[in-house]
Design an enzyme around this catalytic site. Structure first.
Site, PDB file in Angstrom:
ATOM      1  N   ARG A 268     -13.052  11.708   6.245  1.00 24.56           N
ATOM      2  CA  ARG A 268     -13.509  11.002   5.314  1.00 24.56           C
ATOM      3  C   ARG A 268     -14.769  10.102   5.611  1.00 24.56           C
ATOM      4  NH1 ARG A 268      -7.484   8.227   3.978  1.00 24.56           N
ATOM      5  NH2 ARG A 268      -6.809  10.005   2.644  1.00 24.56           N
TER       6      ARG A 268
ATOM      7  N   TYR B 104       3.623   2.161  -1.650  1.00 26.52           N
ATOM      8  CA  TYR B 104       3.773   2.585  -2.883  1.00 26.52           C
ATOM      9  C   TYR B 104       2.426   3.415  -3.611  1.00 26.52           C
ATOM     10  CZ  TYR B 104       5.519   2.249  -7.803  1.00 26.52           C
ATOM     11  OH  TYR B 104       5.936   2.662  -9.161  1.00 26.52           O
TER      12      TYR B 104
ATOM     13  N   SER C 252       0.660  -1.150  -0.097  1.00 23.64           N
ATOM     14  CA  SER C 252       0.032   0.015  -0.189  1.00 23.64           C
ATOM     15  C   SER C 252       0.946   1.212   0.043  1.00 23.64           C
ATOM     16  CB  SER C 252      -0.976  -0.030   1.101  1.00 23.64           C
ATOM     17  OG  SER C 252      -1.906  -0.987   1.104  1.00 23.64           O
TER      18      SER C 252
ATOM     19  N   HIS D 184     -12.574   5.204   1.475  1.00 23.39           N
ATOM     20  CA  HIS D 184     -12.063   6.313   0.919  1.00 23.39           C
ATOM     21  C   HIS D 184     -13.241   6.946   0.060  1.00 23.39           C
ATOM     22  CE1 HIS D 184      -9.899   9.313  -1.333  1.00 23.39           C
ATOM     23  NE2 HIS D 184      -8.873   9.127  -0.544  1.00 23.39           N
TER      24      HIS D 184
END
Length: 568
Positions: A289, A49, A47, A243
């Site tokens: 969020r 990256y 994750s 998200h």
């Protein structure tokens, strides 16, 4: 191809996971310890990256540490542990400096080569997100990997997935401590023994437990499930962050539209162009969020929509291309020009706020076993993670865990019990791999349908029944056939799914990321109460303050599969 079955590899420290937490820890330990870092796939596949946004730190003179603390508590709906939040926020500027000194190419502000450009994201009261354009995670991962590859004491192993932790208790000893892990070499199919008196779980989260997720395929909850089977408590698993803005396009698997797009003025729109966020929160698109994701979910269900739209086209094209070059480029490849038109977006499972319960040094209930990064529940995030606090948590706990590990007395080889090799003499190769595929799809579908953004007690109970049936099937399959990567991940995901469901059923309120229509209001009596699940080990563990445990649960069926007889 070399057969690695039964091979034993000794190290001072074994780190499972090669993202910011794992590599950050390895680099801090390597001058004084021989370290192994394992990755399930390619070293940069996790994750870290893919993290776009950045790292939160109060670096601007107009900002204050106390403001960062307050924003973290506000996003976390008050469930955060104060001592954790204060420690992480206090350490944030030094972590940025550490990365700068390693050569991470952060975006700069103006002509001053030392001034970092800071952006703003949802839930933050100031600009405090240090970033490398819109690909911060990639910049950090590549920099850490470059240094790790150059260090003689860091040994990197790709395409290795841990099957289970090896502990002294599993081998019949009264005093429990970690001894290493059984590890599947995905290239050869052999199961190796990685021996180490210190094992660190840096395996990331469990987003793949849901049908739609922003996470890479590696996010299958392995560390949480292994720690649970080893006797560690887990906490706050009901808080799974979605998200708000994942690109809605079947060709764009797991592609996020960064929080920073809203931070730079992006507007959420209905298909007719109407803005709607102000009806849900006065902060509009810059609300935390959990609020934004629930608002989008509400509008999609109310109007029967497949998606909503995120529009930043009112900003100058050159501004968009400069600030979001990678998002802009990828969207153009898919036929969307964000400088001219809105982007279709939907919420997707993104971050596991709960995890393995740890203290401020990353220690778990098992001696020598640490958990850092998304796999851990440190108390930083509470009921909802504040944007860009995740990479920060990885780096801060890599630092504190390294200091604690280096303070440990050196292990004496003769004190460790003999570890028997992995025994697969009683199993066969499966000719029914389709079962694994079907169970994987069923699990992720019912978790999305019943344990998603908005929940009810009836849906959760239905999910609990389904996951219990699946766990029985998976356990039987695991006990009769040779392990492979898909089976190991499915087994772990099913364990994590039940932990999420049981935790959600235990919380009789709505708080942060957990929203139950049967308990729509927050209960003040639960404002500082974590949901803690404890395996039935018959022994106490470390006890952070303010922890309240609902009835224990024991998901996961068998804890051994084809392990040696001593592990049965």
């Amino acid at each position: 191809m070399t057969n690695t079955q039964g091979k034993s590899r000794p190290f001072d420290v074994l780190i499972l996971g090669s993202g910011a937490a794992g590599l950050g820890l390895a680099l801090r330990l390597a001058d004084r310890a021989r370290v192994a870092v394992l990755s399930k796939g390619e070293l940069a596949e996790g994750s870290t990256y893919w993290a776009q946004g950045g790292i939160a730190a109060a670096l601007d003179p107009a900002d204050r540490l106390d403001a960062h603390v307050a924003d973290t508590f506000d996003a976390g709906a008050g469930l955060n542990r104060p001592e954790t939040v204060r420690m992480v926020v206090d350490h944030a500027p030094a972590c940025i400096d550490w990365l700068v000194n390693l050569g991470v190419p952060f975006s700069r502000a103006g002509e001053d080569p030392k001034a970092l450009h800071l952006t703003r994201e949802g839930g933050h009261s100031h600009r405090r997100i240090a970033h490398a354009e819109d690909a911060t995670g990639r910049a950090i991962e590549e920099t850490l990997l470059r240094h790790a590859r150059a260090h003689r004491n860091i040994h990197l192993f790709e395409h290795r997935i841990a099957v289970d932790l090896i502990t002294a208790r599993k081998l019949g000893e009264a005093e429990d401590r970690v001894l290493g892990a059984y590890v599947l070499d995905c290239a050869t199919g052999g199961v190796e023994i990685f021996r180490a008196p210190v094992v660190v779980l840096a395996t990331g989260g469990a987003g793949k437990v849901y049908l739609y997720t922003s996470n890479p395929d590696t996010a299958s909850g392995d560390g949480i499930a292994m720690a649970w089977r080893a006797g560690c408590r887990v906490a706050d698993m009901e808080f799974m962050q979605f998200h708000p803005t994942c690109l809605y396009d079947p060709r764009a698997k797991s592609f996020l539209i960064s929080e920073a797009v809203r931070g730079e003025g992006g507007r959420l729109l209905l298909p007719d162009g109407t803005r709607f966020m102000q009806r849900f929160d006065p902060r509009g698109e810059l609300a935390p969020r959990d609020i934004v994701a629930r608002a989008i979910d509400h509008e999609m269900k109310r109007l029967g929509l497949d998606c909503v739209y995120l529009d930043v086209s009112h900003r100058p094209p050159e501004f968009i291309a400069e600030h979001f070059p990678n998002i802009h480029r990828r969207c153009l490849e898919l036929g969307y020009d964000m400088t001219r038109e809105p982007l279709p977006v939907v919420p997707a499972a993104h971050y596991t706020c709960g995890g393995v319960l740890t203290d401020l040094d990353g220690r778990t209930d098992v001696d020598g076993l640490y958990a850092i990064g998304e796999v851990a529940c440190t108390g930083l995030h509470g009921a909802n993670r504040l944007a860009s606090n995740s990479l920060l948590e990885c780096l801060v706990f890599a630092e504190t865990a390294s200091q604690d590990i280096l303070r440990r007395p050196p292990a004496t080889p003769h004190e460790a019990p003999e570890i028997p090799p992995w025994d697969d003499s009683r199993v066969t190769d499966s000719d029914e791999e389709v079962i694994v595929t079907h169970n994987w799809e069923e699990l992720r579908r019912f978790m999305w349908d019943y344990v998603g953004i908005v929940r009810t007690t009836k849906r959760l109970q239905r999910a609990l029944h389904r996951v219990d049936l699946l766990l029985g099937e998976i356990d039987e399959y695991y006990s009769h056939f040779r392990v492979n990567c898909n089976l190991i991940e499915l087994r772990n995901l099913a364990v994590v799914a039940k932990l999420i469901i049981v935790s959600a059923l235990a919380r009789h309120e709505s708080r942060g990321l957990h929203y139950n229509l049967d308990y729509p209001d927050a209960d003040p009596a639960l404002a500082q109460v974590d949901t803690v699940l404890a395996p039935d080990t018959g022994r106490p563990g470390l006890a952070p303050p303010r922890v309240c445990s609902p009835s224990p649960a024991t998901p996961g069926g068998s804890a051994h599969g084809q392990a040696p007889a001593a592990d049965h």
